[in-house]
Scaffold this motif. Structure first.
Motif, PDB file in Angstrom:
ATOM      1  N   GLU A  29       0.820  -1.204   0.000  1.00 37.69           N
ATOM      2  CA  GLU A  29       0.000   0.000   0.000  1.00 37.69           C
ATOM      3  C   GLU A  29       0.859   1.261   0.000  1.00 37.69           C
ATOM      4  O   GLU A  29       0.548   2.238  -0.676  1.00 37.69           O
ATOM      5  CB  GLU A  29      -0.930   0.002   1.207  1.00 37.69           C
ATOM      6  CG  GLU A  29      -1.997  -1.071   1.149  1.00 37.69           C
ATOM      7  CD  GLU A  29      -2.867  -1.096   2.396  1.00 37.69           C
ATOM      8  OE1 GLU A  29      -2.766  -0.169   3.223  1.00 37.69           O
ATOM      9  OE2 GLU A  29      -3.651  -2.049   2.525  1.00 37.69           O
ATOM     10  N   VAL A  30       1.959   1.229   0.734  1.00 37.19           N
ATOM     11  CA  VAL A  30       2.846   2.387   0.793  1.00 37.19           C
ATOM     12  C   VAL A  30       3.481   2.625  -0.572  1.00 37.19           C
ATOM     13  O   VAL A  30       3.567   3.762  -1.040  1.00 37.19           O
ATOM     14  CB  VAL A  30       3.916   2.202   1.891  1.00 37.19           C
ATOM     15  CG1 VAL A  30       4.916   3.343   1.876  1.00 37.19           C
ATOM     16  CG2 VAL A  30       3.267   2.079   3.253  1.00 37.19           C
ATOM     17  N   VAL A  31       3.921   1.553  -1.237  1.00 38.46           N
ATOM     18  CA  VAL A  31       4.509   1.684  -2.570  1.00 38.46           C
ATOM     19  C   VAL A  31       3.488   2.273  -3.537  1.00 38.46           C
ATOM     20  O   VAL A  31       3.799   3.182  -4.314  1.00 38.46           O
ATOM     21  CB  VAL A  31       5.044   0.321  -3.075  1.00 38.46           C
ATOM     22  CG1 VAL A  31       5.385   0.385  -4.556  1.00 38.46           C
ATOM     23  CG2 VAL A  31       6.262  -0.103  -2.274  1.00 38.46           C
ATOM     24  N   ALA A  32       2.260   1.813  -3.486  1.00 38.87           N
ATOM     25  CA  ALA A  32       1.215   2.344  -4.367  1.00 38.87           C
ATOM     26  C   ALA A  32       0.974   3.828  -4.090  1.00 38.87           C
ATOM     27  O   ALA A  32       0.818   4.619  -5.027  1.00 38.87           O
ATOM     28  CB  ALA A  32      -0.072   1.550  -4.189  1.00 38.87           C
ATOM     29  N   GLN A  33       0.977   4.214  -2.817  1.00 36.51           N
ATOM     30  CA  GLN A  33       0.787   5.626  -2.476  1.00 36.51           C
ATOM     31  C   GLN A  33       1.969   6.477  -2.914  1.00 36.51           C
ATOM     32  O   GLN A  33       1.793   7.604  -3.369  1.00 36.51           O
ATOM     33  CB  GLN A  33       0.546   5.780  -0.975  1.00 36.51           C
ATOM     34  CG  GLN A  33      -0.804   5.265  -0.535  1.00 36.51           C
ATOM     35  CD  GLN A  33      -1.004   5.374   0.966  1.00 36.51           C
ATOM     36  OE1 GLN A  33      -0.166   5.911   1.690  1.00 36.51           O
ATOM     37  NE2 GLN A  33      -2.128   4.864   1.452  1.00 36.51           N
ATOM     38  N   LEU A  34       3.179   5.943  -2.803  1.00 37.13           N
ATOM     39  CA  LEU A  34       4.363   6.687  -3.236  1.00 37.13           C
ATOM     40  C   LEU A  34       4.364   6.891  -4.747  1.00 37.13           C
ATOM     41  O   LEU A  34       4.738   7.954  -5.243  1.00 37.13           O
ATOM     42  CB  LEU A  34       5.641   5.976  -2.790  1.00 37.13           C
ATOM     43  CG  LEU A  34       5.917   5.954  -1.291  1.00 37.13           C
ATOM     44  CD1 LEU A  34       7.176   5.156  -0.993  1.00 37.13           C
ATOM     45  CD2 LEU A  34       6.025   7.369  -0.748  1.00 37.13           C
ATOM     46  N   ILE A  35       3.951   5.870  -5.472  1.00 33.04           N
ATOM     47  CA  ILE A  35       3.872   5.992  -6.933  1.00 33.04           C
ATOM     48  C   ILE A  35       2.865   7.075  -7.308  1.00 33.04           C
ATOM     49  O   ILE A  35       3.128   7.922  -8.167  1.00 33.04           O
ATOM     50  CB  ILE A  35       3.510   4.634  -7.578  1.00 33.04           C
ATOM     51  CG1 ILE A  35       4.675   3.664  -7.435  1.00 33.04           C
ATOM     52  CG2 ILE A  35       3.127   4.811  -9.043  1.00 33.04           C
ATOM     53  CD1 ILE A  35       4.343   2.244  -7.856  1.00 33.04           C
ATOM     54  N   GLU A  36       1.715   7.067  -6.648  1.00 29.72           N
ATOM     55  CA  GLU A  36       0.676   8.064  -6.958  1.00 29.72           C
ATOM     56  C   GLU A  36       1.099   9.455  -6.526  1.00 29.72           C
ATOM     57  O   GLU A  36       0.940  10.420  -7.279  1.00 29.72           O
ATOM     58  CB  GLU A  36      -0.624   7.671  -6.271  1.00 29.72           C
ATOM     59  CG  GLU A  36      -1.771   8.607  -6.582  1.00 29.72           C
ATOM     60  CD  GLU A  36      -3.052   8.199  -5.890  1.00 29.72           C
ATOM     61  OE1 GLU A  36      -3.984   9.007  -5.888  1.00 29.72           O
ATOM     62  OE2 GLU A  36      -3.119   7.081  -5.337  1.00 29.72           O
TER      63      GLU A  36
END
Length: 120
Positions: free
Chosen positions: A90-97
């Protein structure tokens, strides 16, 4: 003296052919205006009250922590380091966004914004 005889059917036909309500053009305009006025007022009230936004004088400069990516580091490593109590996916997805990255690939020297809530 002569008396005129009117057939009972003629009176009934005269009453049936006469319209009960005759609406003129002006009457139609007035009726449509009266029917549309509440709708227009409701639409105006909705559009004026629809977007409540509040402005504050508080600054959100500390809302992010900026990290420079080092050689061999990945978003997964950064997520585990800066958000140990959160799911790394989830953190990786938020960082990408948040950083508007085209993919999960990061490069040495790249600067990433990380929400300060993760570093907590």
């Amino acid at each position: 003296m002569s008396t005129a005889v009117i057939a009972p059917n003629a009176v009934a036909r005269a009453r049936q052919s006469a319209p009960r309500l005759r609406l003129t053009t002006r009457g139609r305009v007035v009726l449509m205006t009266l029917a549309a006025t509440p709708l227009v007022i409701a639409a105006l009230m909705f559009s004026l009250n629809g977007g409540d936004a509040a402005a504050t004088l508080e600054s959100n400069e500390n809302a992010f922590v900026y990290v420079d990516v080092t050689a061999g580091q990945s978003l997964w490593n950064i997520a585990e380091t800066h958000a140990p109590g959160h799911d790394p996916r989830e953190v990786v997805a938020q960082l990408i966004e948040l950083n508007q990255l085209p993919s999960a690939d990061v490069f040495a020297g790249q600067q990433l914004a990380i929400p300060a809530s993760f570093s907590g």
